[in-house]
Every structure is written in structure tokens, then in C-alpha cells.
Design a protein around this motif. Structure first.
Motif, PDB file in Angstrom:
ATOM      1  N   VAL A  92      -8.379  21.303  -6.782  1.00 53.47           N
ATOM      2  CA  VAL A  92      -7.622  20.703  -7.885  1.00 53.47           C
ATOM      3  C   VAL A  92      -6.807  19.510  -7.397  1.00 53.47           C
ATOM      4  N   ALA A  93      -6.100  19.659  -6.290  1.00 50.09           N
ATOM      5  CA  ALA A  93      -5.268  18.561  -5.776  1.00 50.09           C
ATOM      6  C   ALA A  93      -6.121  17.335  -5.473  1.00 50.09           C
ATOM      7  N   GLN A  94      -7.243  17.536  -4.823  1.00 47.90           N
ATOM      8  CA  GLN A  94      -8.127  16.418  -4.484  1.00 47.90           C
ATOM      9  C   GLN A  94      -8.597  15.699  -5.749  1.00 47.90           C
TER      10      GLN A  94
ATOM     11  N   THR B 170       4.832  13.022   2.879  1.00 47.23           N
ATOM     12  CA  THR B 170       4.439  14.423   2.928  1.00 47.23           C
ATOM     13  C   THR B 170       5.176  15.133   4.062  1.00 47.23           C
ATOM     14  N   GLU B 171       5.501  16.384   3.806  1.00 50.06           N
ATOM     15  CA  GLU B 171       6.122  17.205   4.840  1.00 50.06           C
ATOM     16  C   GLU B 171       5.091  17.692   5.851  1.00 50.06           C
TER      17      GLU B 171
ATOM     18  N   GLY C  41      -2.427  16.295   6.606  1.00 53.47           N
ATOM     19  CA  GLY C  41      -3.098  17.304   5.788  1.00 53.47           C
ATOM     20  C   GLY C  41      -4.217  16.755   4.922  1.00 53.47           C
ATOM     21  N   LEU C  42      -4.227  17.160   3.685  1.00 52.00           N
ATOM     22  CA  LEU C  42      -5.249  16.749   2.721  1.00 52.00           C
ATOM     23  C   LEU C  42      -5.303  15.228   2.583  1.00 52.00           C
ATOM     24  N   TYR C  43      -4.151  14.588   2.621  1.00 55.43           N
ATOM     25  CA  TYR C  43      -4.116  13.132   2.440  1.00 55.43           C
ATOM     26  C   TYR C  43      -4.888  12.421   3.547  1.00 55.43           C
TER      27      TYR C  43
ATOM     28  N   LEU D  26      -8.427  12.589   2.896  1.00 55.27           N
ATOM     29  CA  LEU D  26      -8.848  11.733   1.786  1.00 55.27           C
ATOM     30  C   LEU D  26      -8.731  10.238   2.104  1.00 55.27           C
ATOM     31  N   GLY D  27      -8.463   9.910   3.386  1.00 51.94           N
ATOM     32  CA  GLY D  27      -8.471   8.509   3.796  1.00 51.94           C
ATOM     33  C   GLY D  27      -7.131   7.798   3.796  1.00 51.94           C
ATOM     34  N   TRP D  28      -6.035   8.520   3.589  1.00 50.38           N
ATOM     35  CA  TRP D  28      -4.714   7.905   3.669  1.00 50.38           C
ATOM     36  C   TRP D  28      -4.394   7.649   5.137  1.00 50.38           C
ATOM     37  N   GLN D  29      -3.722   6.538   5.402  1.00 51.52           N
ATOM     38  CA  GLN D  29      -3.376   6.146   6.765  1.00 51.52           C
ATOM     39  C   GLN D  29      -1.888   6.380   7.025  1.00 51.52           C
TER      40      GLN D  29
END
Length: 153
Positions: free
Chosen positions: A96-98, A120-121, A126-128, A131-134
Motif C-alpha cells: 500500500v505504501a509503495q 524518515t526515521e 528503508g522503503l524510500y 524506491l530510488g530516493w537518494q
């Protein structure tokens, strides 16, 4: 699962405010459910920021995320932020988050946003990260160690 703007499902506002208060109310003042209900009225937008996208399973609201301006004062040059990503506990681990983050990115692109930031803590990203976050840098915000990340769109 479908995605709708909070502006198009305003009866969900008290639930989102409660989720946010329960999850992040410890951070500081102005985070009671009642205070957040008032603040989140500013997010009842369709074609401008700030806004909230909800994930729904049928008529049940199962998650929420925000696209907003200037989340952290120490980064005045970083305009657009993903925040308030919350998935109801009984719907976690199902992607769901993705899917919700993807919906936020799609909306950001429609609005002409070139990059989005987040904090993010989860200091690993994590998930980010997945998903390609730098990662940008690790900082302390409201007494909490967070990782600031960015995604170019």
C-alpha cells in the motif's frame, strides 16, 4: 485499491488526523487529533499544494500521504516534500505504501514538481531507498535523528 484526494473524501479528515496524532503526536505541540483536524483543512486541495492523497479499499480509507511545501526550516531551498505517509496497521506489508507514494509522485508530476524531499526515521532509507530516493544527509529534527532524502522526477 483506489486513490482519492482528501478534498474529495472530506469525511476521512478526522480519521487521518487521529492516525497522525497517534503516530507522531509525541513530536511536539499542535499534534493533538483536534489540532490536526484544523490544520489538515489546509490540505483540502485538488490542483495545488498542500494536498493529501488517500488509499481506499472499497469505501474504507486505509492510508494517507501528503505532498506539501517546505517541511524543514533548515532547507529553505527544498520546496516540495512528501510527508505523513501512514498505512493502517492491518493493511501494512501489502504494498500500500509503495502504491500510495507512486500516486503522490504522479500527482507531483502533473503539478510540475521536479523533485520531492522527505525525512524518515529509518536511517537506512528503508522503503524510500528501495524506491530510488537518494540520501541527502542525516540531521536532528525536533530531537529525532532523521535521514533527509530526495527523488528527482
Amino acid at each position: 485499491m483506489k486513490f482519492v484526494l482528501l478534498a474529495d473524501n472530506q469525511p476521512a479528515l478526522p480519521q487521518v488526523a487521529k492516525w497522525y496524532s497517534d503516530q507522531w503526536g509525541y513530536i511536539g505541540e499542535g499534534r493533538s487529533t483536534k489540532e490536526l483536524e484544523l490544520k489538515l483543512r489546509d490540505y483540502l486541495n485538488r490542483d495545488k499544494l498542500p494536498l493529501i492523497i488517500l488509499a481506499q479499499d472499497g469505501n474504507e480509507v486505509i492510508a494517507a500521504a501528503q505532498l506539501r511545501y517546505h517541511e524543514m526550516d533548515i532547507y529553505p531551498e527544498r520546496e516540495y516534500w512528501l510527508g505523513g505517509v501512514y498505512v493502517n496497521s492491518k493493511h501494512r506489508g501489502k504494498g500500500v505504501a509503495q502504491a500510495l507514494i507512486s500516486a503522490i509522485i504522479d500527482k507531483a508530476k502533473i503539478l510540475g514538481v521536479g523533485s520531492i524531499n522527505l525525512q524518515t526515521e529509518y536511517l537506512s532509507g528503508g522503503l524510500y531507498r528501495d524506491l530510488g530516493w537518494q540520501p541527502i544527509e542525516q540531521v536532528v529534527n525536533h530531537g529525532i535523528n532523521v535521514l533527509v532524502m530526495e527523488k528527482s522526477l
